[in-house]
Design a protein around this motif. Structure first.
Motif, PDB file in Angstrom:
ATOM      1  N   ARG A 199     -59.738  19.190  42.453  1.00 40.98           N
ATOM      2  CA  ARG A 199     -58.296  19.311  42.482  1.00 40.98           C
ATOM      3  C   ARG A 199     -57.797  19.867  41.140  1.00 40.98           C
ATOM      4  O   ARG A 199     -58.425  19.679  40.098  1.00 40.98           O
ATOM      5  N   GLU A 212     -53.780  16.422  41.028  1.00 35.17           N
ATOM      6  CA  GLU A 212     -53.626  15.064  40.533  1.00 35.17           C
ATOM      7  C   GLU A 212     -53.291  15.088  39.044  1.00 35.17           C
ATOM      8  O   GLU A 212     -53.617  16.035  38.327  1.00 35.17           O
ATOM      9  N   SER A 252     -52.074  14.895  47.316  1.00 40.17           N
ATOM     10  CA  SER A 252     -52.127  14.825  45.861  1.00 40.17           C
ATOM     11  C   SER A 252     -51.955  13.386  45.396  1.00 40.17           C
ATOM     12  O   SER A 252     -51.464  12.528  46.134  1.00 40.17           O
TER      13      SER A 252
END
Length: 514
Positions: A464, A487, A509
């Motif tokens: 991410r 994140e 997220s």
């Protein structure tokens, strides 16, 4: 080089902490020292972010041997009318600093100018500036004859030419009213040479101006080169590009200027226009200064400036109006880019204007990695993607340590799904996008009908987009911020022109703060 670390400090937790107040650190821009001038650059000290916008600017006074020689609100200055072979002590004093900044003046910085250069005019070697005579052999003869640290001068006139090959310890100077004009005949750029295009090493037509020999495992083989002046370098444009494509395909095209394995290079003052594809491309190079350039293109794949697996780039006081990315920071394409593994690092872009184009971009070819990029004090018009960081999931490697501050932009995009240029075998894992700071940015001219800020990540576990800070950003009324697969993203004082928060569209997220 201390680019991102001067703009912000990342704590162990990844939070963005203010940089400590400090004196501006002064340095000579690589490749700019001459017999009669030198360009100095410095980092704006912490505490000037607000006062820089006030009527009290300029903030800097430049001293040479203890005497004030100029003032500026920018973080660069060219000392002119210097004497050859002479030592000077240069310093910059911070004037009108805010109370929060304890910086005052730099320590004196010594420079010694070069000896007076020998100048060879291309006219003396038979070149004719009539716009019709093909001058390749005459101009190349002048280049070959140029003594160490000499100058090859292109005087007033229009000098038609094919591919030219520059060397170490020389200056190509195009005076005001002078133009190098690229032929539109592909055979004038033969034989093919090895370089890199769209992330892969391959043989293509030569460029209009060439320097160095491509060697991804080797050191620089051309150094101390300057391409400068007040004139123009005009390529063969669409006619040349189309003819090259017809004969040998899209990836056969040369650039306007291509530098390979070069060190200590300056490109200054010129109008660079009408390339057959990319305009200024440098590969496996170090210490490259690009300043006071006007870069214009309308051609297919008409990037403005492409640092490629190169280190220590300084790009300032330039204007871009391009048919593709204005600046595209690259480091190779999967799988070859992962194997060569030469990153682009330490890029500082400041005081630039972006009139038109696809974007100020990192990627999409970034398989060697990109680290430590600072963009500050820039103004961007209606670019297609704005300030963008982009890669496909197949690229691999990392983009990290990006700081964008004190800019006027119209969009910020972190893109992970692209529908083009993905024809190589994938890397073992998706890229990492991490540790970005966007601060003091005016986005009020953005189109609120589309997301103004886009943050995307990769679905692969551990990939991410992470550790991003958006601080002190103003958006248009009705703006939308979209975050997906990210994140640890923090939005602080991000408001619309009416003082309200934008709409946040957050999916898949974690730890998104706004």
């Amino acid at each position: 080089m201390m680019l991102a670390t001067l703009s912000m400090c990342l704590s162990e937790s990844g939070a963005a902490d203010p940089a400590p107040s400090r004196r501006p650190e002064l340095k000579l821009a690589p490749g700019t020292l001459r017999s009669n001038e030198a360009t100095i650059i410095w980092d704006r000290p912490n505490g000037l972010d607000e006062s820089r916008k006030s009527a009290r600017a300029p903030h800097y006074v430049i001293f040479c041997d203890g005497k004030a020689v100029g003032k500026t609100a920018k973080t660069h200055f060219t000392l002119r009318n210097l004497a050859p072979s002479t030592k000077y002590a240069v310093a910059v004093e911070v004037a009108n600093a805010s109370a929060e900044s304890s910086a005052s003046a730099t320590q004196p910085f010594e420079i010694t100018t070069a000896a007076k250069e020998t100048t060879l005019s291309i006219d003396a070697y038979g070149a004719k500036g009539d716009g019709q005579t093909l001058n390749t052999k005459a101009i190349q003869a002048a280049i070959d004859a140029c003594p160490k640290n000499g100058v090859v001068l292109v005087p007033r006139g229009s000098y038609l030419t094919g591919a030219l090959f520059l060397k170490s310890d020389m200056t190509l100077q195009i005076e005001e009213g002078g133009s190098l004009v690229g032929s539109t005949e592909p055979s004038d750029y033969e034989p093919f040479i090895k370089n890199r295009f769209e992330g892969w090493e391959m043989e293509t037509y030569a460029s209009l101006l060439n320097a160095g020999t491509l060697d991804h495992a080797g050191p620089p083989n051309v150094q101390n080169l300057s391409i400068r002046g007040k004139g123009r370098i005009t390529g063969g444009g669409r006619a040349l590009g189309d003819a090259m494509i017809k004969r040998h395909g899209m990836r056969s095209r040369g650039r306007l200027i291509c530098l390979m394995n070069c060190r200590n290079v300056e490109l200054q003052g010129l109008i660079l226009e009408n390339p057959p594809c990319w305009t200024l491309h440098y590969i496996y190079s170090d210490n490259v200064t690009c300043h006071d350039l006007t870069i214009q293109s309308t051609v297919l794949n008409g990037d403005g400036l492409d640092p490629d697996s190169s280190t220590n780039s300084y790009i300032f006081n330039c204007s871009f109006d391009t048919g593709d990315d204005c600046i595209a920071i690259k480091s190779g394409k999967n799988p070859e880019g992962n194997i060569i593994n030469r990153p682009t690092e330490h890029v500082r872009i400041f005081d630039c204007t972006f009139v038109k184009g696809h974007g100020i971009s990192i990627g999409s070819e970034m398989s060697g990695g990109v680290r430590d990029v600072t963009v500050e004090d820039c103004v961007a018009g209606n670019l297609m993607h704005g300030m963008q960081i982009k890669a496909t999931k197949d690229r691999g490697n990392v983009v990290e340590g990006v700081v964008v501050r004190d800019c006027e932009l119209q969009k910020i995009s972190i893109l992970t799904e692209l529908n083009y240029n993905n024809d190589g075998a994938p890397a073992p894992a998706a890229p990492h996008f991490r540790n970005f700071v966007f601060s003091n940015i005016d986005l009020t001219k953005a189109d609120p009908a589309k997301p103004v800020i886009i943050v995307n990540g990769y679905s692969e576990a551990g990939h991410r987009t992470t550790n991003l800070a958006f601080e002190n950003i103003t958006l248009p009324a009705g703006a939308v911020v979209r975050v997906d697969q990210a994140e640890d993203v923090r939005f602080s004082n991000v408001t619309t022109v009416s003082g309200e928060k934008p709409k946040y569209d957050v999916t898949r997220s974690e730890d998104i703060q706004f």
